[in-house]
Design a protein around this motif. Structure first.
Motif, PDB file in Angstrom:
ATOM      1  N   LEU A 323       0.822  -1.205   0.000  1.00  0.00           N
ATOM      2  CA  LEU A 323       0.000   0.000   0.000  1.00  0.00           C
ATOM      3  C   LEU A 323       0.856   1.255   0.000  1.00  0.00           C
ATOM      4  O   LEU A 323       0.497   2.266  -0.589  1.00  0.00           O
ATOM      5  N   GLY A 324       2.006   1.165   0.677  1.00  0.00           N
ATOM      6  CA  GLY A 324       2.844   2.348   0.828  1.00  0.00           C
ATOM      7  C   GLY A 324       3.459   2.802  -0.469  1.00  0.00           C
ATOM      8  O   GLY A 324       3.465   4.000  -0.771  1.00  0.00           O
ATOM      9  N   ALA A 325       3.948   1.843  -1.271  1.00  0.00           N
ATOM     10  CA  ALA A 325       4.667   2.220  -2.489  1.00  0.00           C
ATOM     11  C   ALA A 325       3.807   3.007  -3.475  1.00  0.00           C
ATOM     12  O   ALA A 325       4.188   4.101  -3.889  1.00  0.00           O
ATOM     13  N   PRO A 326       2.602   2.505  -3.843  1.00  0.00           N
ATOM     14  CA  PRO A 326       1.804   3.295  -4.787  1.00  0.00           C
ATOM     15  C   PRO A 326       1.386   4.655  -4.223  1.00  0.00           C
ATOM     16  O   PRO A 326       1.386   5.649  -4.938  1.00  0.00           O
ATOM     17  N   PHE A 327       1.053   4.682  -2.932  1.00  0.00           N
ATOM     18  CA  PHE A 327       0.655   5.945  -2.316  1.00  0.00           C
ATOM     19  C   PHE A 327       1.819   6.931  -2.358  1.00  0.00           C
ATOM     20  O   PHE A 327       1.657   8.109  -2.694  1.00  0.00           O
ATOM     21  N   PHE A 328       2.979   6.410  -2.069  1.00  0.00           N
ATOM     22  CA  PHE A 328       4.188   7.219  -2.049  1.00  0.00           C
ATOM     23  C   PHE A 328       4.464   7.815  -3.432  1.00  0.00           C
ATOM     24  O   PHE A 328       4.706   9.014  -3.589  1.00  0.00           O
TER      25      PHE A 328
END
Lengths: 342, 318
Positions: A323-328
């Motif tokens: 979840l973190g990578a795309p949001f980032f």
């Protein structure tokens, strides 16, 4: 009112309120959701220590939520301090080789069945992770500290990366020689708060508290360092001493965090960037705000990890990355991120 | 983010939304794709059929066994003298230690050169971890048999296959009969008894247990227990501690390693309400016997039956 940097002190009131509310919400959410349904009525009315809901809430969810929040605070705080100190947006606990050191310690302890620590309450693997991370932190500081002057921070960063690779190689060798434990250790390395409780919490409480205090102490000199090492030196910051402080705080923080949840990637990298992009925060506020953001991220990720496939669990590190990578990335390209200097 | 419609006279909202969606798609599907791609490279059934055909008239004489269970099966059917090499982990029966070893267990620590140096006519591999050796070995004209045992019945099939490949059909049939008779005898003893719920702890940090598709689940069921995590499809899932407590297992099985003891299980916070903890039925299990899908599965079931049902005697069964 403006302080001597020409920034309004009131600027952070709103984000702080929002973050604190988010933190409180995620903490309560973590307590109320899980694989099993619990009755809040039973928790408060029965008073009996053998009541199911009470056991689940007080012995499992509460310590786990505290551990997850604490690990988020520590990883994000260390990440923010490293990014500020190295003035490198890619700096995070992993880049100093500390996380790889933790994994090596854990694998060594798990595979060579070390005697359980603290009368068997803390798993040797988790205690091994703590020692491994601490040893890696001390080693990289000692090596990097041999150089002084402007090149020393670069030397430290390169040493950390090289040592990290070395630890990973040693970890792989041990795992390949002792293949029976391969799967279990692989799962450990993905990061999870499963199976951790009050014992782990009391084990890491002191180093964690010390790390948080040290990280907050670093905030002011790190702010001055943002203008460059020479400028900071002229303002009375001793870069060499600050380096020792940052490394000690970072190593302690990561050691405590890996003992709590294994090597959980990405939170230490993205929490400070999120804070920077959303609030445009500079360093003095960056460390505490990142800590809160890290805690929120970790609590939400762990709640998801516990519930999404119940009664099975997913490693929390998988969730933070997935979840973190795309949001980032979306944050980097967002209008807001562009406005805040990226 | 993404909600500002106009910037520098350009419409940005939709564009950044697409960008976001693309990014999310890439990150969500990439790991899923790579997971499914890894699994389908080797067709074990077809390869085994070819091996069975090849050794119909002329039996395998130089076998390299790549797993402890495979070595146990070969020895049980009386093909000890046909084993050319074993792995470092093959330790049962004791005489296999006289054989030379090709090295570790995992495919990645094994050298193809080393395997080929024994001039094998058959390599006895395990599904998954040895997959990437298979095509290379076959391209050198070496037959491969791939063990893929998820259930007790698969082990029985494998023993029969090995009997025919090595020319020891009669011995293989005897081994199968022995296993089936022990399983039937255990089954007769536990007939009518209530199945006790069993939590099998594979590891403790994080808690890992055995799901429906695991060999351990089959063993527990045959020993008259009911695995509390039989509803999970994964073979070795990480499980929720809440659920362990909620499902109140009557028996807890732990591996016989030093890091977990019955005493340390008892002192875990919140575990005191579990029936197995209260009655003290926390039992260490020799993982060599239970984890190897080989001829000792009947011993494993018997061992488990004794653990799950201490109130009845299994003395007559051997």
């Amino acid at each position: 009112m403006k302080n001597r940097y020409g920034r309004k002190n009131g600027r952070y009131v709103f984000p702080v309120v929002v973050l604190v509310m988010l933190l409180a919400f995620s903490f309560v959410f973590a307590l109320l959701t899980g694989a099993e349904r619990i009755s809040l009525h039973d928790v408060f009315s029965s008073g009996s220590d053998t009541d199911f809901s009470r056991i689940i809430l007080l012995n499992l969810r509460l310590p786990r939520a505290v551990l997850a929040a604490l690990a988020g605070v520590l990883l994000a705080g260390a990440g923010a301090a490293f990014q500020l100190f190295f003035r490198n947006p890619l700096a995070e606990p992993g880049i100093m080789g500390i996380s790889s050191g933790a994994a090596l310690g854990a694998v060594a302890a798990g595979v060579f069945s070390m005697t359980p620590v603290l009368g068997g309450t803390v798993s040797p693997v988790n205690a091994g992770a703590f020692c491994g991370a601490l040893a890696a932190g001390v080693l990289v500081s000692a090596l990097g500290g041999r150089r002084s002057g402007p090149s020393s921070t670069v030397a430290l960063l390169l040493c950390g990366t090289a040592l990290g690779t070395l630890y990973s190689a040693l970890t792989s060798i041990i795992l390949l020689l002792r293949e029976k434990e391969l799967h279990a250790m692989y799962v450990w390395m993905l990061g999870s708060f499963n199976g951790r409780g009050w014992d782990e919490l009391s084990f890491i409480a002191l180093p964690a508290a010390l790390a948080v205090i040290l990280l907050l102490v670093c905030a002011v000199p790190l702010d001055l360092l943002a203008g460059g090492e020479r400028t900071a030196a002229s303002l009375g910051v001793e870069v060499n001493r600050l380096r020792v402080l940052v490394m000690a705080a970072g190593a302690l923080a990561v050691s405590a965090a890996v003992c709590a949840g294994g090597t959980i990637g990405f939170v230490g990298l993205i929490a400070p960037h999120m804070v920077r992009r959303i609030y445009g925060a500079k360093s003095r506020a960056l460390i505490p705000l990142s800590m809160a953001a890290g805690a929120v991220l970790m609590l939400l990720s762990d709640t998801l990890a516990r519930t999404i496939a119940a009664p099975a669990e997913i490693p929390v590190g998988v969730i933070t990355s997935l979840l973190g990578a795309p949001f980032f990335i979306s944050l980097i390209f967002s209008d807001r991120g562009l406005r805040n200097g990226y | 983010m993404g909600c500002t419609l106009m910037r520098n006279g350009k419409i940005c909202g939709r564009e950044s939304l697409y960008r976001l969606l693309t990014v999310i798609c890439i990150f969500t599907f990439f790991p899923v794709l790579s997971l499914t791609a890894a699994d389908s490279s080797v067709d074990a059934k077809a390869i085994n059929t070819t091996a069975l055909q090849a050794f119909k008239s002329k039996h395998a004489e130089r076998i390299v066994s790549l797993s402890p269970a495979a070595t146990e099966i070969l020895c049980a059917v009386g093909a000890f003298s046909q084993i050319a090499a074993r792995t470092d982990f093959c330790d049962y029966p004791a005489e296999v230690k006289m054989l030379s070893s090709v090295g570790g267990f995992d495919g990645k620590t094994l050298s193809i050169e080393k395997i080929i140096s024994y001039k094998p006519d058959l390599v006895y591999a395990t599904h998954g971890m040895h997959d990437y050796l298979v095509n290379t070995l076959r391209s050198y004209g070496i037959q491969v048999y791939i063990s893929d045992a998820s259930f007790v019945k698969d082990v029985l099939t494998e023993i029969a296959d090995m009997g025919s490949i090595t020319g020891h059909e009669a011995e293989a049939a005897a081994v199968r009969n022995h296993i089936t008779s022990v399983l039937d005898a255990v089954n007769a003893k536990i007939q009518g008894l209530a199945a006790l719920s069993v939590y099998w702890e594979v590891w403790n940090s994080p808690y890992m247990s055995a799901g429906k598709d695991s060999f351990l689940n089959d063993l527990v069921t045959r020993a008259g227990g009911s695995n509390i995590f039989a509803d999970i499809n994964q073979a070795y899932p990480v499980v929720s501690e809440e659920t362990i407590i909620a499902r109140k297992p009557d028996v807890i099985l732990i591996p016989d390693t030093e890091s977990v003891t019955p005493q340390s299980v008892k002192t875990r916070a919140g575990w005191s309400t579990i029936p197995a903890v209260r009655s003290g039925r926390i039992i260490r299990i020799n993982s060599d016997v239970t984890a190897r899908p080989g001829p000792r599965i009947s011993d494993a079931v018997l061992l488990l039956a004794k653990a799950v049902h201490p109130e009845i005697s299994f003395d007559g069964i051997k």
